[in-house]
Design a protein around this motif. Sequence first.
Motif, short mmCIF file in Angstrom:
data_model
loop_
_atom_site.label_atom_id
_atom_site.label_comp_id
_atom_site.label_asym_id
_atom_site.label_seq_id
_atom_site.Cartn_x
_atom_site.Cartn_y
_atom_site.Cartn_z
N PHE A 68 0.83 -1.20 0.00
CA PHE A 68 0.00 0.00 0.00
C PHE A 68 0.86 1.25 0.00
CE2 PHE A 68 -3.06 -3.05 1.69
CZ PHE A 68 -4.20 -2.72 1.00
N GLU A 69 0.33 2.31 -0.64
CA GLU A 69 0.97 3.62 -0.58
C GLU A 69 -0.11 4.66 -0.30
OE1 GLU A 69 3.74 4.95 -3.72
OE2 GLU A 69 2.43 6.70 -3.84
N LEU A 70 0.06 5.38 0.79
CA LEU A 70 -0.89 6.41 1.19
C LEU A 70 -0.23 7.77 1.11
CD1 LEU A 70 -3.62 7.30 2.44
CD2 LEU A 70 -2.57 6.95 4.69
N GLY A 115 -6.47 13.05 -0.31
CA GLY A 115 -5.60 11.89 -0.13
C GLY A 115 -5.73 10.94 -1.29
N ALA A 116 -4.74 10.05 -1.40
CA ALA A 116 -4.73 9.05 -2.46
C ALA A 116 -4.16 7.76 -1.91
CB ALA A 116 -3.91 9.54 -3.66
N SER A 131 -10.49 14.69 -3.28
CA SER A 131 -10.04 15.98 -2.73
C SER A 131 -11.25 16.85 -2.42
CB SER A 131 -9.11 16.71 -3.72
OG SER A 131 -9.80 17.00 -4.92
N ILE A 132 -11.08 17.70 -1.42
CA ILE A 132 -12.08 18.72 -1.08
C ILE A 132 -11.55 20.06 -1.57
CG2 ILE A 132 -13.28 19.87 0.79
CD1 ILE A 132 -13.07 17.32 2.40
N ASN A 133 -12.35 20.74 -2.41
CA ASN A 133 -11.90 21.95 -3.07
C ASN A 133 -12.74 23.14 -2.63
OD1 ASN A 133 -10.14 20.58 -5.47
ND2 ASN A 133 -12.02 19.41 -5.09
N ALA A 134 -12.07 24.17 -2.12
CA ALA A 134 -12.74 25.39 -1.67
C ALA A 134 -12.38 26.53 -2.61
CB ALA A 134 -12.32 25.73 -0.24
N GLY A 278 2.82 17.07 -0.19
CA GLY A 278 2.41 16.44 1.06
C GLY A 278 3.23 15.19 1.34
N PRO A 279 2.97 14.54 2.47
CA PRO A 279 3.73 13.34 2.84
C PRO A 279 3.13 12.09 2.21
CG PRO A 279 2.24 13.93 4.61
CD PRO A 279 2.07 14.99 3.55
N PHE A 280 3.95 11.04 2.14
CA PHE A 280 3.48 9.74 1.70
C PHE A 280 4.11 8.66 2.56
CE2 PHE A 280 7.51 9.85 -0.54
CZ PHE A 280 7.93 8.52 -0.53
N TRP A 281 3.44 7.52 2.61
CA TRP A 281 3.93 6.36 3.34
C TRP A 281 3.72 5.11 2.49
CZ3 TRP A 281 0.76 10.13 5.27
CH2 TRP A 281 1.26 10.92 6.31
#
Length: 285
Positions: A68-70, A115-116, A131-134, A278-281
């Motif tokens: 998995f990759e988050l 997130g993905a 994604s949440i877009n404002a 952003g970060p990934f794991w």
Amino acid sequence: MRRSTSKHAGLFLVALSVHLVASPAVNSPEEPEAEAKAPTSVSEDSAASDPKNPPPVKPSREARSRGFELSLLVGLDVLASASYAYDTRVSLPCVDQLRYSGRQRSPGLALFAGGALTLPGPLRRITVGASINAGGPDSKDRPVIPAGVPTPFSKQNLYSDIQARYANRLGWKAALSPFIEHDVGFFRGTRVRAGYQHWAQFGSHTGSFAPADGSAVANYNVRLNLRSHLVRVSVNDYVALDDDTETSHRSKRRSGMIQQWGVMIGTHQTIMVFVGIGPFWQIAP
């Protein structure tokens, strides 16, 4: 007596000569054997110690067994163009509600956070996310009455009230936009993905204005709607963190930062450019 001595001396010389001649013949098979072994030993040592000819290495199967990759991203959407629908309703005193509808095209901006998740195993090339877009298109400066349509009120008064009322606030609600991508290749060390994204966003302009000079106040409600099916192409640059400790090796985890940028093109003349970070794991199976 002299003859006997000479005879014994002659026999001694003959025996010594035979011994010297026979000695090399006895030892001679050992020397070629040693010489035959020496080249083999030298060639083996040179092959093992030569850095230019390293032993073959078995290809790694780490990419095939990726888990998995988050990733979590925040960034900016730049709407170069977007065509949205509007539905305007105006309520005048002692008059039935008036309704006007049409479409407008406008650029705009939006901030996003999302997130993905990259799937493991045979589905390792597929990434799903949302994604949440404002933000949204710049609708406050666009007409909400179709051009050439006569109205029993002042259009300019209506547009001026919308511009003043929404000068410092958004007329669009936040949009939840899901997407799916597939790895298509690499470009200068970055991972290129292509896929589909759906954009659905709603908004409104509500308030009141003077239909004409000195007249009673009229109310308006403008409903906005932006829907688009988009083809999405993204470039993803992974930067791993230098924190490879024994604990991280044991758990087979890898983390870092991801930089992402791309473009989306879709229905209703929608063209969008986005950038994020952003970060990934990554967690190997």
